[in-house]
Design an enzyme around this catalytic site. Structure first.
Site, PDB file in Angstrom:
ATOM      1  N   THR A 130       0.830  -1.208   0.000  1.00 16.27           N
ATOM      2  CA  THR A 130       0.000   0.000   0.000  1.00 16.27           C
ATOM      3  C   THR A 130       0.861   1.254   0.000  1.00 16.27           C
ATOM      4  O   THR A 130       1.980   1.249   0.538  1.00 16.27           O
ATOM      5  CB  THR A 130      -0.902   0.004   1.260  1.00 16.27           C
ATOM      6  OG1 THR A 130      -1.452   1.320   1.445  1.00 16.27           O
ATOM      7  CG2 THR A 130      -0.119  -0.341   2.525  1.00 16.27           C
ATOM      8  N   ASP A 131       0.308   2.329  -0.565  1.00 21.31           N
ATOM      9  CA  ASP A 131       1.035   3.610  -0.521  1.00 21.31           C
ATOM     10  C   ASP A 131       1.078   4.189   0.899  1.00 21.31           C
ATOM     11  O   ASP A 131       1.790   5.159   1.151  1.00 21.31           O
ATOM     12  CB  ASP A 131       0.422   4.622  -1.502  1.00 21.31           C
ATOM     13  CG  ASP A 131      -0.993   5.061  -1.134  1.00 21.31           C
ATOM     14  OD1 ASP A 131      -1.597   4.471  -0.219  1.00 21.31           O
ATOM     15  OD2 ASP A 131      -1.503   6.015  -1.782  1.00 21.31           O
ATOM     16  N   GLU A 132       0.313   3.606   1.826  1.00 28.47           N
ATOM     17  CA  GLU A 132       0.298   4.153   3.193  1.00 28.47           C
ATOM     18  C   GLU A 132       1.631   3.954   3.904  1.00 28.47           C
ATOM     19  O   GLU A 132       1.903   4.601   4.916  1.00 28.47           O
ATOM     20  CB  GLU A 132      -0.853   3.539   4.007  1.00 28.47           C
ATOM     21  CG  GLU A 132      -2.175   3.759   3.299  1.00 28.47           C
ATOM     22  CD  GLU A 132      -3.401   3.657   4.173  1.00 28.47           C
ATOM     23  OE1 GLU A 132      -3.293   3.772   5.397  1.00 28.47           O
ATOM     24  OE2 GLU A 132      -4.483   3.464   3.594  1.00 28.47           O
ATOM     25  N   TYR A 155      -1.656  -0.071  11.079  1.00 32.00           N
ATOM     26  CA  TYR A 155      -1.838  -0.771   9.799  1.00 32.00           C
ATOM     27  C   TYR A 155      -0.657  -0.512   8.869  1.00 32.00           C
ATOM     28  O   TYR A 155      -0.025  -1.451   8.356  1.00 32.00           O
ATOM     29  CB  TYR A 155      -3.146  -0.325   9.126  1.00 32.00           C
ATOM     30  CG  TYR A 155      -3.185  -0.636   7.654  1.00 32.00           C
ATOM     31  CD1 TYR A 155      -3.091  -1.953   7.205  1.00 32.00           C
ATOM     32  CD2 TYR A 155      -3.289   0.378   6.698  1.00 32.00           C
ATOM     33  CE1 TYR A 155      -3.099  -2.248   5.850  1.00 32.00           C
ATOM     34  CE2 TYR A 155      -3.296   0.096   5.344  1.00 32.00           C
ATOM     35  CZ  TYR A 155      -3.203  -1.219   4.924  1.00 32.00           C
ATOM     36  OH  TYR A 155      -3.204  -1.505   3.589  1.00 32.00           O
ATOM     37  N   LYS A 159       2.310  -3.106   7.314  1.00 32.71           N
ATOM     38  CA  LYS A 159       2.575  -3.318   5.887  1.00 32.71           C
ATOM     39  C   LYS A 159       4.019  -2.935   5.539  1.00 32.71           C
ATOM     40  O   LYS A 159       4.666  -3.581   4.715  1.00 32.71           O
ATOM     41  CB  LYS A 159       1.585  -2.514   5.030  1.00 32.71           C
ATOM     42  CG  LYS A 159       0.161  -3.003   5.081  1.00 32.71           C
ATOM     43  CD  LYS A 159      -0.039  -4.423   4.579  1.00 32.71           C
ATOM     44  CE  LYS A 159       0.011  -4.532   3.073  1.00 32.71           C
ATOM     45  NZ  LYS A 159      -0.338  -5.913   2.613  1.00 32.71           N
TER      46      LYS A 159
HETATM   47  P1  TYD Z   1     -10.341   4.718   4.179  1.00 35.18           P
HETATM   48  O1  TYD Z   1     -11.227   4.162   3.120  1.00 35.18           O
HETATM   49  O2  TYD Z   1     -10.485   4.218   5.571  1.00 35.18           O
HETATM   50  O3  TYD Z   1      -8.843   4.553   3.655  1.00 35.18           O
HETATM   51  P2  TYD Z   1      -7.447   5.093   4.303  1.00 35.18           P
HETATM   52  O4  TYD Z   1      -7.703   5.620   5.659  1.00 35.18           O
HETATM   53  O5  TYD Z   1      -6.653   3.860   4.334  1.00 35.18           O
HETATM   54  O6  TYD Z   1      -6.957   6.126   3.343  1.00 35.18           O
HETATM   55  O7  TYD Z   1     -10.525   6.298   4.230  1.00 35.18           O
HETATM   56  C1  TYD Z   1     -10.318   7.106   3.122  1.00 35.18           C
HETATM   57  C2  TYD Z   1     -10.352   8.542   3.599  1.00 35.18           C
HETATM   58  O8  TYD Z   1     -11.660   8.831   4.110  1.00 35.18           O
HETATM   59  C3  TYD Z   1      -9.387   8.791   4.745  1.00 35.18           C
HETATM   60  O9  TYD Z   1      -8.840  10.096   4.618  1.00 35.18           O
HETATM   61  C4  TYD Z   1     -10.252   8.702   5.977  1.00 35.18           C
HETATM   62  C5  TYD Z   1     -11.601   9.219   5.481  1.00 35.18           C
HETATM   63  N1  TYD Z   1     -12.762   8.660   6.183  1.00 35.18           N
HETATM   64  C6  TYD Z   1     -13.740   9.517   6.684  1.00 35.18           C
HETATM   65  O10 TYD Z   1     -13.639  10.767   6.560  1.00 35.18           O
HETATM   66  N2  TYD Z   1     -14.806   8.975   7.347  1.00 35.18           N
HETATM   67  C7  TYD Z   1     -14.950   7.630   7.518  1.00 35.18           C
HETATM   68  O11 TYD Z   1     -15.950   7.194   8.138  1.00 35.18           O
HETATM   69  C8  TYD Z   1     -13.950   6.749   6.969  1.00 35.18           C
HETATM   70  C9  TYD Z   1     -14.062   5.263   7.115  1.00 35.18           C
HETATM   71  C10 TYD Z   1     -12.869   7.314   6.307  1.00 35.18           C
END
Ligand code: TYD
Length: 346
Positions: A130-132, A155, A159
């Site tokens: 992942t890019d994270e 997380y 990774k």
């Molecule tokens: P997510 O799909 O959890 O991926 P990641 O955190 O791995 O990037 O979230 C995508 C983006 O959306 C992230 O900036 C967090 C935001 N988000 C919300 O604002 N509200 C939420 O309920 C969730 C699950 C994520």
């Protein structure tokens, strides 16, 4: 690795979101290959995700844990596996904040076990990362594959640790490994804990959309089809020991992602509710995808197109997501959102 198409694939996590999309994609592109899906069928790994594929003569399911070395070894021997593709992972940042050890068990130890089996049997190995792992990327920078890792959530840290193990097996043992680092991926069959399916299904249910903080965090939302073709390009044309970023290369703000969902579904923008932010929330991810493009890979979707098509898929597949939302997901939703959305019965 150019030119040599592996014949017997072990696809770990093949019943999960990206894994199941990859299995369907690979069967249609390379129907002569045999695929063994190895999956523990935890909450996000669902046999239903491949309901339309199980009748394929070259596909079969083995239920098991990637941390179980004996079983992985046995399966690889039984099926003469010549490529392991590791999609199996705990992937949700919010879950990793609440129960981080599971992430170390599956993502770090599980990957390590797979590498050990690959080493013993001399099997090619591909890691889906992942890019994270790069952490927050300040504007206007983009991360390259050789840049330092700076994970900031349990997380992402798990990774990153797995990525380091994969590289160590290449350097120390000469194992033929490749890695892809995908950006936020969207599309059919993504569990509704993730932002795009959560917001799409909440909107379809006329429930509020819990946007963390100011909603100006940026993500590179990539369609799962492009993610699959990216992995395919690396499997067919990538170099052993190399890492390849996968993404559109152009990120958007979460508020724009939300607007695309609401417009696609014809829902009122007043459903947006800014709620308490996630701890350690990364502001921006951004990857440079030149290296993958140099293999001939061309993404088909922009972020906006990927999100719109995904929202439409959820609109047409309530039969898939409603049972999930009404099952054990309810408890997670309560725990995660009841304080954030007190008026909505979350
Ligand atoms: P997510 O799909 O959890 O991926 P990641 O955190 O791995 O990037 O979230 C995508 C983006 O959306 C992230 O900036 C967090 C935001 N988000 C919300 O604002 N509200 C939420 O309920 C969730 C699950 C994520």
């Amino acid at each position: 690795m150019s030119g040599t198409l592996p014949q017997n694939l072990l696809v770990t996590g093949g019943c999960g979101f990206i894994g199941s999309n990859f299995v369907r994609f690979w069967l249609s592109r390379h129907p002569q290959c045999r695929i063994v899906v190895y999956d523990l069928l935890t909450y996000a790994g669902r046999q239903e995700n491949l309901a339309d594929c199980w009748a394929h003569p070259n596909l079969q399911l083995v239920i098991g844990d990637i941390s179980n070395q004996e079983q992985v070894l046995q399966v690889c021997q039984d099926h003469a596996i010549d490529l392991i593709i590791n999609f199996a992972a705990e992937t949700h940042v919010d879950q990793s904040i609440v129960r981080p050890l599971v992430f170390t068990e599956t993502n770090v130890r599980g990957t390590h076990v797979l590498l050990e089996v690959a080493r013993e049997l001399e099997i090619r190995f591909h890691q889906v990362s992942t890019d994270e792992v790069y952490g927050h990327v300040p504007e206007p920078q983009q991360r390259l594959e050789q840049d330092a890792l700076s994970p900031r959530s349990p997380y992402a840290a798990s990774k990153a640790a797995a990525d380091q193990l994969v590289q160590a097996y290449f350097i120390t043992y000469g194992l033929r490994v490749t890695t892809t680092r995908g950006s936020n991926t969207v599309g059919p069959y993504q569990h509704p804990e993730k932002a795009v399916p959560l917001f799409s299904t909440n909107a379809l249910l006329d429930r509020e959309l819990p946007v963390y903080g100011d909603g100006l965090q940026q993500r590179d939302y990539t369609h799962v089809h492009d993610h699959c073709t990216g992995i395919e390009a690396v499997l067919l044309h990538g170099q052993p020991g190399e890492i390849y970023n996968v993404g559109t290369g152009a990120e958007i703000a979460n508020l724009e992602m939300v607007a695309v969902i609401l417009d696609t579904l014809g829902k009122d923008h007043r459903l947006v509710k800014h709620v308490k932010d996630r701890p350690g929330h990364d502001r921006r991810y951004s990857v440079n995808v030149t290296k993958l493009r140099a293999l001939g890979w061309v993404p088909q979707y922009t972020c906006q197109q990927a999100i719109a098509e995904t929202a439409q898929w959820y609109a047409g597949h309530a039969d898939w997501w409603q049972p999930i939302r009404e099952g054990s997901f309810r408890q997670y939703y309560q725990e995660q959102y009841s304080a954030r959305l007190p008026d909505t019965g979350a």
